[in-house]
Design an enzyme around this catalytic site. Sequence first.
Site, PDB file in Angstrom:
ATOM      1  N   TYR A 141      83.019  27.023 -25.148  1.00  0.00           N
ATOM      2  CA  TYR A 141      84.074  26.160 -25.667  1.00  0.00           C
ATOM      3  C   TYR A 141      85.413  26.791 -25.307  1.00  0.00           C
ATOM      4  O   TYR A 141      85.573  28.012 -25.422  1.00  0.00           O
ATOM      5  CB  TYR A 141      83.963  26.059 -27.197  1.00  0.00           C
ATOM      6  CG  TYR A 141      85.147  25.356 -27.834  1.00  0.00           C
ATOM      7  CD1 TYR A 141      85.105  23.987 -28.079  1.00  0.00           C
ATOM      8  CD2 TYR A 141      86.310  26.058 -28.157  1.00  0.00           C
ATOM      9  CE1 TYR A 141      86.197  23.338 -28.639  1.00  0.00           C
ATOM     10  CE2 TYR A 141      87.399  25.414 -28.715  1.00  0.00           C
ATOM     11  CZ  TYR A 141      87.337  24.061 -28.954  1.00  0.00           C
ATOM     12  OH  TYR A 141      88.418  23.414 -29.499  1.00  0.00           O
ATOM     13  N   GLU A 164      91.126  20.406 -24.616  1.00  0.00           N
ATOM     14  CA  GLU A 164      89.873  20.888 -25.222  1.00  0.00           C
ATOM     15  C   GLU A 164      88.760  20.656 -24.212  1.00  0.00           C
ATOM     16  O   GLU A 164      88.471  19.510 -23.859  1.00  0.00           O
ATOM     17  CB  GLU A 164      89.583  20.149 -26.529  1.00  0.00           C
ATOM     18  CG  GLU A 164      88.428  20.784 -27.280  1.00  0.00           C
ATOM     19  CD  GLU A 164      88.152  20.102 -28.618  1.00  0.00           C
ATOM     20  OE1 GLU A 164      88.051  18.866 -28.651  1.00  0.00           O
ATOM     21  OE2 GLU A 164      88.035  20.827 -29.619  1.00  0.00           O
TER      22      GLU A 164
END
Length: 396
Positions: free
Chosen positions: A118, A206
Amino acid sequence: MNLHEYQGKEILNSFGVRIQRGYVAQTPDEAVAAAKKLTEETGTGWHVIKAQVHAGGRGKGGGVKLAKSLDEVKTIADQIIGMDLVTPQTSAEGKRVHQVLVAEDVYYPGDSEPEEYYMSVLLNRGTGRNMIMYSTEGGMDIETVAEETPHLIFHEEIDPATGLLPFQARKIAFNLGLSGAAFKDMTKFVAALYKAYTDSDSSLFEINPVLKTSDDKIMAVDAKVSLDDNALYRRKDYAAMRDKREENQVEVEAGEKGLNYVDLDGNVGCMVNGAGLAMATMDLIKQSGGEPANFLDVGGTADAERVEAAFQLILKDPAVKAILVNIFGGIVRCDRVAQGIIDAYKNMGTINVPIIVRLQGTNADIAKKLIDDSGLDVQSAIEFKEAADKVQAVLA
Ligand code: GDP
Ligand code: MN
């Protein structure tokens, strides 16, 4: 302004961030054509078909599917285009899918353990610095990771004077447990990603997941990009990426009329001038037992036309049970605003919702008299508290 995954990836790619490649398609036939093109360019035989909507968690909702043949590309694209995709981030009705991204399959068959990470870049408002937030636990909800294994989330703050330094990129690659070619590729990925973030005037990147392929390449498989609206004037090409279909329709209409409107869940419509007063008004509505149905700043020129446009927007929301108009007449005189309200009301015929008007400032007394003598079903108030009490009374 939020972008679709395919648009976010275009921006990343333009800054040299490696991405899972793909083409957007509006129809199943276009999807097949896109798949053929990708096979020619990348050699991939399998493709992922990904719903393009402004919401995450698409995989869980059936909006991301693997196609192992061109026939499957067509059937899956046909399934996904036109569906109302429900994900943990949409309402229960879901979001209509108008287009899909046909992407190369980068989870190579035989890849026993594809590594997913991530990574996000955002402004830490507490320190006033950009930061890179990253985790070894990619591919899943970062909220869940934050709750269950917070020690697996790392932060790297960037000094605006120096920008991202090479040691910081290495630290990130190290904390992600990488070595060799993948380590090196991650440092390049991080540097390119950070440059893309700052140079594109973004407010959020993101990337979940960032993938390490079995041949040690680091790439962005997903991309959520939010651009800073205030910088769009200098990026016409980015501004053109706006997809109004994804936005709240009342907010889009308000924007076209030059009104600053944000839709909320409550029952009291507000019409206010100035963002600060609008916030204070929302607080007071809450204190008096109501819930604001919207934030609406009509701005400095509250003439009849704007007031009418504002009433119409507020009344589109069936949940509205009362409207509170709270306007401070500084530059604009209260009596002119009052006349605007009366004209707008008369123009609109009947409004079946009680209206409480509080006008304060220049000529407030004349304004109150205008409203009181208008014969319309509008209650006036001069004090803030008095207005809130009247709202409470009509809600009771
Ligand atoms: P999100 O669910 O909206 O976050 O959409 P993502 O783009 O993150 O995709 C969801 C999931 O689909 C990923 O976490 C991957 O597990 C899977 N996925 C994405 N791309 C590929 C691919 O090329 N091949 C395979 N097999 N799976 C993929
Ligand atoms: Mn994702």
